[in-house]
Motif scaffolding. Sequence first.
Motif, short mmCIF file in Angstrom:
data_model
loop_
_atom_site.label_atom_id
_atom_site.label_comp_id
_atom_site.label_asym_id
_atom_site.label_seq_id
_atom_site.Cartn_x
_atom_site.Cartn_y
_atom_site.Cartn_z
N SER A 24 62.93 -43.58 57.24
CA SER A 24 63.37 -42.34 56.59
C SER A 24 64.86 -42.07 56.77
CB SER A 24 62.55 -41.14 57.11
OG SER A 24 62.85 -40.90 58.46
N TYR A 25 65.48 -42.66 57.77
CA TYR A 25 66.92 -42.44 58.01
C TYR A 25 67.76 -43.50 57.30
CZ TYR A 25 71.29 -41.51 60.50
OH TYR A 25 72.59 -41.22 60.80
N GLY A 26 67.33 -44.75 57.47
CA GLY A 26 68.07 -45.86 56.86
C GLY A 26 67.10 -46.99 56.56
N PHE B 211 79.11 -29.17 70.43
CA PHE B 211 77.71 -29.17 70.02
C PHE B 211 77.60 -29.53 68.54
CE2 PHE B 211 77.83 -26.14 73.61
CZ PHE B 211 77.08 -26.90 74.49
N LYS B 212 76.75 -30.51 68.26
CA LYS B 212 76.45 -30.85 66.86
C LYS B 212 75.10 -30.23 66.53
CE LYS B 212 75.29 -35.24 64.82
NZ LYS B 212 75.79 -36.56 64.43
N LEU B 213 75.07 -29.47 65.46
CA LEU B 213 73.83 -28.79 65.06
C LEU B 213 73.22 -29.54 63.90
CD1 LEU B 213 75.07 -26.71 66.91
CD2 LEU B 213 74.80 -24.99 65.15
N LYS B 214 71.96 -29.92 64.07
CA LYS B 214 71.26 -30.64 63.01
C LYS B 214 70.69 -29.61 62.06
CE LYS B 214 71.41 -35.04 63.95
NZ LYS B 214 71.95 -35.99 62.96
N ILE B 215 71.24 -29.55 60.86
CA ILE B 215 70.72 -28.63 59.86
C ILE B 215 70.28 -29.44 58.64
CG2 ILE B 215 71.96 -26.62 60.76
CD1 ILE B 215 74.03 -27.01 58.53
N VAL C 286 78.32 -29.61 62.38
CA VAL C 286 76.96 -29.67 61.81
C VAL C 286 76.74 -31.03 61.14
CG1 VAL C 286 76.79 -27.17 61.40
CG2 VAL C 286 77.64 -28.64 59.57
N ASP C 287 75.48 -31.46 61.16
CA ASP C 287 75.09 -32.70 60.47
C ASP C 287 73.94 -32.38 59.54
OD1 ASP C 287 74.56 -35.24 59.63
OD2 ASP C 287 74.30 -36.10 61.64
N ILE C 288 74.16 -32.58 58.23
CA ILE C 288 73.16 -32.22 57.23
C ILE C 288 72.28 -33.43 56.87
CG2 ILE C 288 72.88 -31.27 54.86
CD1 ILE C 288 76.03 -30.34 56.40
N ASN C 289 72.71 -34.62 57.30
CA ASN C 289 71.93 -35.84 57.05
C ASN C 289 71.48 -35.97 55.59
OD1 ASN C 289 70.92 -35.66 60.37
ND2 ASN C 289 71.72 -37.56 59.55
N GLN C 290 72.43 -35.74 54.65
CA GLN C 290 72.24 -36.00 53.20
C GLN C 290 71.36 -34.98 52.50
OE1 GLN C 290 71.45 -40.14 52.04
NE2 GLN C 290 71.06 -40.62 54.18
N ILE D 150 81.86 -31.24 59.15
CA ILE D 150 80.62 -31.21 58.37
C ILE D 150 80.22 -32.66 58.11
CG2 ILE D 150 79.56 -30.41 56.18
CD1 ILE D 150 80.81 -27.99 57.48
N GLU D 151 79.09 -33.07 58.70
CA GLU D 151 78.70 -34.48 58.64
C GLU D 151 77.70 -34.73 57.51
OE1 GLU D 151 78.01 -36.01 62.55
OE2 GLU D 151 76.78 -37.67 61.83
N GLN D 152 78.00 -35.71 56.70
CA GLN D 152 77.15 -36.22 55.61
C GLN D 152 76.32 -35.12 54.92
OE1 GLN D 152 77.30 -39.89 55.03
NE2 GLN D 152 76.77 -38.99 53.08
N ALA E 176 81.81 -38.88 56.84
CA ALA E 176 80.81 -39.79 56.27
C ALA E 176 80.08 -40.50 57.41
CB ALA E 176 81.48 -40.81 55.36
N ASP E 177 78.75 -40.42 57.41
CA ASP E 177 77.97 -41.14 58.43
C ASP E 177 77.07 -42.18 57.75
OD1 ASP E 177 76.62 -42.05 60.61
OD2 ASP E 177 75.47 -40.23 60.98
N GLU E 178 75.92 -41.74 57.21
CA GLU E 178 75.01 -42.72 56.60
C GLU E 178 75.69 -43.50 55.47
OE1 GLU E 178 74.28 -39.63 57.57
OE2 GLU E 178 72.14 -39.20 57.36
N ALA E 179 76.68 -42.88 54.79
CA ALA E 179 77.35 -43.56 53.67
C ALA E 179 78.31 -44.64 54.17
CB ALA E 179 78.11 -42.55 52.82
N LEU F 242 81.66 -43.85 63.55
CA LEU F 242 81.43 -45.26 63.88
C LEU F 242 80.08 -45.38 64.58
CD1 LEU F 242 84.89 -46.27 65.46
CD2 LEU F 242 84.13 -46.57 63.09
N LYS F 243 79.39 -46.48 64.35
CA LYS F 243 78.17 -46.82 65.10
C LYS F 243 78.04 -48.34 65.00
CE LYS F 243 75.73 -42.61 63.75
NZ LYS F 243 74.58 -41.99 63.08
N PRO F 244 78.13 -49.06 66.12
CA PRO F 244 78.05 -50.53 66.04
C PRO F 244 76.82 -51.01 65.27
CG PRO F 244 78.64 -49.86 68.27
CD PRO F 244 78.38 -48.59 67.50
MG MG Z 1 74.93 -38.21 61.30
#
Ligand code: MG
Length: 373
Positions: A58-60, A166-170, A197-201, A223-225, A248-251, A272-274
């Motif tokens: 569901s994430y990737g 703090f990153k808030l998952k919204i 905040v991270d909206i995750n698309q 503001i993340e993705q 940009a994260d997932e993109a 970044l994420k290895p």
């Molecule tokens: Mg993210």
Amino acid sequence: MDNIFIDKVDTYIVDLPVIRPHQLAMTTITTQAIVIAIIKDKSGRTGVSEVATIGGASYGDSTVEAIKANVDKYITPHLIDQTPIQFNKIMTTVAKHVRGNLFAKSLVETALIDLAAKQREIPAYKLFGGKIHDSLPLAWTLASGDTGQDIEEAKEMLHAKRHNIFKLKIGHGDPDANVRHVGEIIKAVGDESRVTVDINQAWDEYTALKQIRALEEMGVSMIEQPLPTWNYEGMKRLTERFGVSILADEAATSLHDTYRIIKERAGDAVALKPAKHGGILETKKIAGIAEAAGFGLYGGTMIESTVGNAIAASVYSTISEFKFGTEIFGPLLYKDKLTLEDIKVENFEIQIPDDIGFGNTLDYEKLEHYKRR
Ligand code: MG
Ligand code: MUC
């Protein structure tokens, strides 16, 4: 010298429980599925690595099942009888034979680097430029799904000097309610901390336009993705319109996808994420093109356990500047660990391990206990 050659590659799917449900827009994590790789040389020395995935598919598009199957069948044959210090050459060969599969490639490359460093009895970061930072700022993600509990958690973290970012998952549920939730948290702890905040698309462009305006006024710093990965044009319009950083994260996965984001200004910062880039060499290339374009960097996480977290800490320690700090808090969300070592946090910063390799000693009993059968 013959004993330095690779003899065997083993991979394990492991399901590790987390301390509380972790709610993202598309899934709630109660157990995190990770893949562990162990590469053994002919003397019996081992290189150990991890990639973590979130919420199945569901994430990737890299799932633990696919990562394990593709490493075992299509990548391992290119490793046997090679020398780990040739990881650059080995990964170039792998890239010629295996398309995509960035998580699988990251898993293998980082185990090679761990083994090469252990063969030389040096910290792994010495193999890719050496450490610049001894410690890095460390964010925590508030994602319990309950505003009151998130505020309690944030206060505890501030009190313990563990986190002040703090990153808030919204993005889960009603966008107006999401923004009210952010407002309450900023009211409670905003004076002592920085909130992102991270909206995750999860939003469309119209929703993002309305809500980012409100979030910016509240003082959210990044503001993340907000939009789906395919919406480069929408991300560009948001970046032009708002002063707050759009990350940009997932993109931002492969070098080529990230290059397109940078070229089209579909954001002004990248996480970044290895794992999502396909390893440390690719992560360093992406950091380079981002730096050249004046993009801000964020040291992201897929919520790795101690093994993968130490790998991310090691590569991030060699990158000159993280405008938004890092979020490599993964081990702190898990109920248990697969290594003898643990993450070290002091004064709101993660301490970079200086031990040999990535500094991970695998606890084989724990691996046996948590591995999927
Ligand atoms: Mg993210
Ligand atoms: C993501 O999208 O950034 C990172 C922190 C967290 O809580 O979730 C991950 C994934």
